[in-house]
Design a protein around this motif. Structure first.
Motif, mmCIF file in Angstrom:
data_model
loop_
_atom_site.group_PDB
_atom_site.id
_atom_site.type_symbol
_atom_site.label_atom_id
_atom_site.label_comp_id
_atom_site.label_asym_id
_atom_site.label_seq_id
_atom_site.Cartn_x
_atom_site.Cartn_y
_atom_site.Cartn_z
ATOM 1 N N LYS A 1 0.815 -1.216 0.000
ATOM 2 C CA LYS A 1 0.000 0.000 0.000
ATOM 3 C C LYS A 1 0.849 1.266 0.000
ATOM 4 O O LYS A 1 0.394 2.336 -0.431
ATOM 5 C CB LYS A 1 -0.945 0.010 1.193
ATOM 6 N N ASP A 2 2.101 1.167 0.467
ATOM 7 C CA ASP A 2 2.977 2.335 0.487
ATOM 8 C C ASP A 2 3.342 2.806 -0.912
ATOM 9 O O ASP A 2 3.825 3.925 -1.088
ATOM 10 C CB ASP A 2 4.254 2.026 1.281
ATOM 11 N N HIS A 3 3.131 1.966 -1.904
ATOM 12 C CA HIS A 3 3.437 2.331 -3.293
ATOM 13 C C HIS A 3 2.342 3.196 -3.921
ATOM 14 O O HIS A 3 2.565 3.839 -4.942
ATOM 15 C CB HIS A 3 3.632 1.079 -4.145
ATOM 16 N N HIS B 1 0.816 6.009 -3.175
ATOM 17 C CA HIS B 1 1.022 7.455 -3.277
ATOM 18 C C HIS B 1 1.907 7.789 -4.476
ATOM 19 O O HIS B 1 1.572 8.689 -5.270
ATOM 20 C CB HIS B 1 1.651 7.991 -1.993
ATOM 21 N N LEU B 2 3.006 7.066 -4.631
ATOM 22 C CA LEU B 2 3.924 7.331 -5.737
ATOM 23 C C LEU B 2 3.288 6.987 -7.082
ATOM 24 O O LEU B 2 3.468 7.710 -8.069
ATOM 25 C CB LEU B 2 5.210 6.528 -5.546
ATOM 26 N N LYS C 1 0.023 6.950 -7.814
ATOM 27 C CA LYS C 1 -1.007 7.941 -8.124
ATOM 28 C C LYS C 1 -0.384 9.215 -8.677
ATOM 29 O O LYS C 1 -0.913 9.835 -9.612
ATOM 30 C CB LYS C 1 -1.824 8.265 -6.875
ATOM 31 N N ARG C 2 0.736 9.612 -8.103
ATOM 32 C CA ARG C 2 1.421 10.815 -8.582
ATOM 33 C C ARG C 2 1.900 10.631 -10.020
ATOM 34 O O ARG C 2 1.776 11.539 -10.848
ATOM 35 C CB ARG C 2 2.606 11.124 -7.661
#
Length: 302
Positions: free
Chosen positions: A265-267, A269-270, A272-273
């Motif tokens: 899930k930490d991926h 954000h990157l 989506k950007r």
């Protein structure tokens, strides 16, 4: 209600694995499964999920009993995935496609789906054809895996006209060489390799086996199997999906929805950007859960 029953209820409402496995029925389809059935502390029938052969036979029985396959065999080194979670992906994609079809799930061979990394197991096309009658193209970088997948397809008459396979000749490419200039797809599926290296894959497998067995495993076995292209990719999940996103822009007029499973899930954000950077029109994150395992589908369209 038993904990295992609670876990099942977290699956998609249309998932046919929402109840406990009926091992009495399953062993009728695969008699050898009988040798691997044990009792859990609650007295319910189960298998040792750290045993790769037990997992393979269970999956074979599920595919034959629930999805009416007449043949399914898998080379021992290939990925043998848990069926319920794979079925969830298909059902959530069906919901996504229904949104642009008057809230009715589109069925039949007019619905074209591309499965990136189909593997020898051919799981997503098998379930998608059985549940919705969709037309699948499966791609893979491994010709041996495609040969095994082809054998499964050719030995199940209902699959022959619904699933075709394509070899990706360049491991650096994902969509390029697979989607032709003129064809279109309703949706692309992808279960990406999530480890950065063989060493990382083995460390994770060791931890998983230790949790399943409750002790330090004597040897590291992949209880779901897996070849290098199925389990690891230079840069891991983040690098693979980033490359997939960048390539997707070239096919924005040929694919309605691009999707991928996201293990970390930490991926999000990157990713989506990056999606905003390449100019997508819509981004969706669809949560899925099987037992204690939580994963998500990242979907985007132009």
């Amino acid at each position: 209600m038993k904990k295992t029953e609670e876990s099942k209820k977290k699956l998609h409402p249309r998932n046919k694995h929402n109840t406990l496995y009926d091992f009495d029925e399953l062993k009728i389809y695969v008699p050898d499964l009988s040798f691997y059935i044990i009792k859990n502390p609650s007295g319910d029938a189960t298998i040792d999920f750290s045993d790769p052969e037990a997992v393979r036979l269970l999956n074979k029985a599920l595919l034959m009993s629930v999805y009416k396959l007449t043949y399914w065999e898998l080379p021992k080194d290939n990925l043998c995935p848990p069926i319920p979670g794979r079925a969830d992906y298909i059902h959530y994609i069906a919901d996504l496609l229904a949104e642009s079809n008057h809230n009715s799930i589109p069925t039949g061979s007019e619905v074209r789906v591309l499965d990136l990394g189909v593997g020898a197991n051919t799981i997503y096309p098998l379930i998608g054809v059985s549940e919705y009658g969709w037309q699948f193209v499966g791609s893979d970088v491994n010709p041996v895996s495609l040969e095994a997948a082809s054998y499964i397809i050719n030995n199940n008459p209902n699959l022959i006209s619904n699933i075709s396979l394509r070899l990706q000749p360049n491991k650096k490419n994902i969509l390029k060489n697979i989607i032709s200039d003129t064809e279109k797809f309703h949706v692309v599926l992808c279960n990406p390799p999530f480890f950065k290296s063989k060493e990382e894959a083995y460390k994770q497998t060791f931890r998983k086996l230790k949790n399943l067995q409750g002790k330090k495993p004597e040897q590291t076995l992949h209880n779901f199997g897996g070849l290098s292209n199925e389990l690891w990719y230079e840069g891991g999940e983040l690098e693979f999906i980033s490359n997939y996103i960048k390539e997707s822009k070239e096919y924005k007029n040929q694919v309605n929805w691009f999707t991928s499973l996201i293990a970390n899930k930490d991926h999000l954000h990157l990713l989506k950007r990056l999606l905003k950077k390449v100019g997508v029109a819509e981004i969706r994150v669809i949560d899925m859960q099987q037992g204690n395992k939580i994963s998500r589908i990242l979907a985007w369209k132009y």
